[in-house]
Motif scaffolding. Structure first.
Motif, PDB file in Angstrom:
ATOM      1  N   ARG A   3      -0.119   2.262   5.324  1.00  0.00           N
ATOM      2  CA  ARG A   3      -0.110   1.554   6.332  1.00  0.00           C
ATOM      3  C   ARG A   3      -1.390   0.294   6.584  1.00  0.00           C
ATOM      4  O   ARG A   3      -1.223  -0.711   7.017  1.00  0.00           O
ATOM      5  N   LEU A   4      -2.367   0.998   5.941  1.00  0.00           N
ATOM      6  CA  LEU A   4      -3.488  -0.013   6.216  1.00  0.00           C
ATOM      7  C   LEU A   4      -3.287  -1.126   5.143  1.00  0.00           C
ATOM      8  O   LEU A   4      -4.001  -2.153   5.443  1.00  0.00           O
ATOM      9  N   LEU A   5      -2.905  -0.773   4.029  1.00  0.00           N
ATOM     10  CA  LEU A   5      -2.607  -1.703   2.953  1.00  0.00           C
ATOM     11  C   LEU A   5      -1.565  -2.970   3.343  1.00  0.00           C
ATOM     12  O   LEU A   5      -1.982  -4.129   2.999  1.00  0.00           O
ATOM     13  N   GLU A   6      -0.725  -2.493   4.235  1.00  0.00           N
ATOM     14  CA  GLU A   6       0.280  -3.154   4.622  1.00  0.00           C
ATOM     15  C   GLU A   6      -0.295  -4.173   5.717  1.00  0.00           C
ATOM     16  O   GLU A   6       0.170  -5.440   6.007  1.00  0.00           O
ATOM     17  N   VAL A  14       2.314  -4.580  -5.388  1.00  0.00           N
ATOM     18  CA  VAL A  14       0.985  -4.077  -5.652  1.00  0.00           C
ATOM     19  C   VAL A  14       1.092  -2.919  -4.796  1.00  0.00           C
ATOM     20  O   VAL A  14       0.146  -1.734  -5.121  1.00  0.00           O
ATOM     21  N   ILE A  15       1.031  -2.822  -3.643  1.00  0.00           N
ATOM     22  CA  ILE A  15       1.161  -1.704  -2.465  1.00  0.00           C
ATOM     23  C   ILE A  15       1.758  -0.507  -3.372  1.00  0.00           C
ATOM     24  O   ILE A  15       1.454   0.625  -3.255  1.00  0.00           O
TER      25      ILE A  15
END
Length: 272
Positions: A3-6, A14-15
């Motif tokens: 969620r933070l990476l999105e 990459v995610i």
């Protein structure tokens, strides 16, 4: 984590890649005992923030010992202690609390009347004088440097000059009991008093196995201990009971993934 990476500029592919790596790190902790590989099925990485973070003025950990300066009530500290012990039943903490004096490893931290922290040397009540015997078969250079290292430790830890002199004398008597001559101990004390510890260097550290050929380099050389007699006769790991006649350049290959050839320079990995 996903969620933070999105919420960042990271692309979806990459995610997906990072989440796969995270899955490996958290769930694929393998280790070998004798000839069998095992998978760790309990536990994960520690270090998550908590709602009590604002109360922790200082949090330092050495292996399984934690030193914390707590800014809050005794009730909030006890609640924090109970909550961290409830997170994982197999992992429990013990709590030692004092407003003016606390022990951490070989250091005693004290608070004076002005609120300043001072340090003193701490030894357990069960501590015994197990310093290296002077009559041992260790090299003379080792027996000469052991008092220096112990005196340096006291000089570095104890902040009060009067108490420091007392601790140095106590350590000196311990060495006398182990057969060290007075002249050697006086020389060690003189080295500590006249040779202040060097300031922190900004040079890049280069870690390498020690060699007597020391040369001047622009980086900071940091030497690891070379192999000694203990490494030759004592084996810490159980390892495999199987033997192999196939030899590499410097060693017999073991089952699993290990540094290839196990030399000082080559740090690649090769599966045998």
């Amino acid at each position: 984590m996903k969620r933070l990476l999105e919420d960042t500029f990271v692309t979806p592919d990459v995610i997906t890649f990072l989440m796969g790596l995270l899955e490996i790190v958290l769930t694929k902790n393998f280790f070998m005992f004798e000839d069998q590989f095992y998978l760790q099925v309990q536990g994960t990485a520690m270090g998550s923030n908590t709602v009590y973070q604002t109360h922790c003025l200082l949090w330092r950990r050495y292996i399984d010992d934690v030193f914390c300066l707590w800014h809050g009530t005794s009730e909030s500290l006890l609640q924090f202690f109970n909550e961290i012990n409830a997170i994982w039943p197999e992992l429990t903490f013990t709590l030692n609390v004092d407003k003016y004096e606390i022990n951490f490893l070989n250091t005693k931290v004290l608070q004076d009347q002005e609120g300043k922290l001072t340090l003193d040397l701490y030894t357990k009540a069960s501590d015994r004088n197990n310093l290296l015997l002077y009559q041992s078969c260790h090299p003379k250079a080792i027996k000469k440097l052991v008092p220096v290292s112990q005196f340096e430790s006291i000089w570095r830890i104890v902040s009060n000059p009067e108490i420091r002199s007392q601790r140095l004398e106590e350590m000196k008597q311990k060495f006398v009991q182990r057969g060290y001559p007075q002249q050697l101990l006086q020389q060690a004390q003189s080295i500590v008093h006249t040779s202040p510890r060097p300031s922190t260097s900004k040079r890049i550290a280069f870690v390498h196995t020690y060699h007597p050929f020391v040369y001047k380099v622009p980086f900071l050389p940091c030497f690891r201990r070379p192999s000694n007699l203990k490494n030759k006769i004592v084996r810490a790991g159980i390892g495999s009971s199987l033997t192999s006649s196939r030899q590499t350049f410097l060693c017999t290959p073991r089952k699993g993934t290990f540094p290839c050839l196990q030399c000082a320079q080559c740090k690649c990995s090769q599966r045998f």
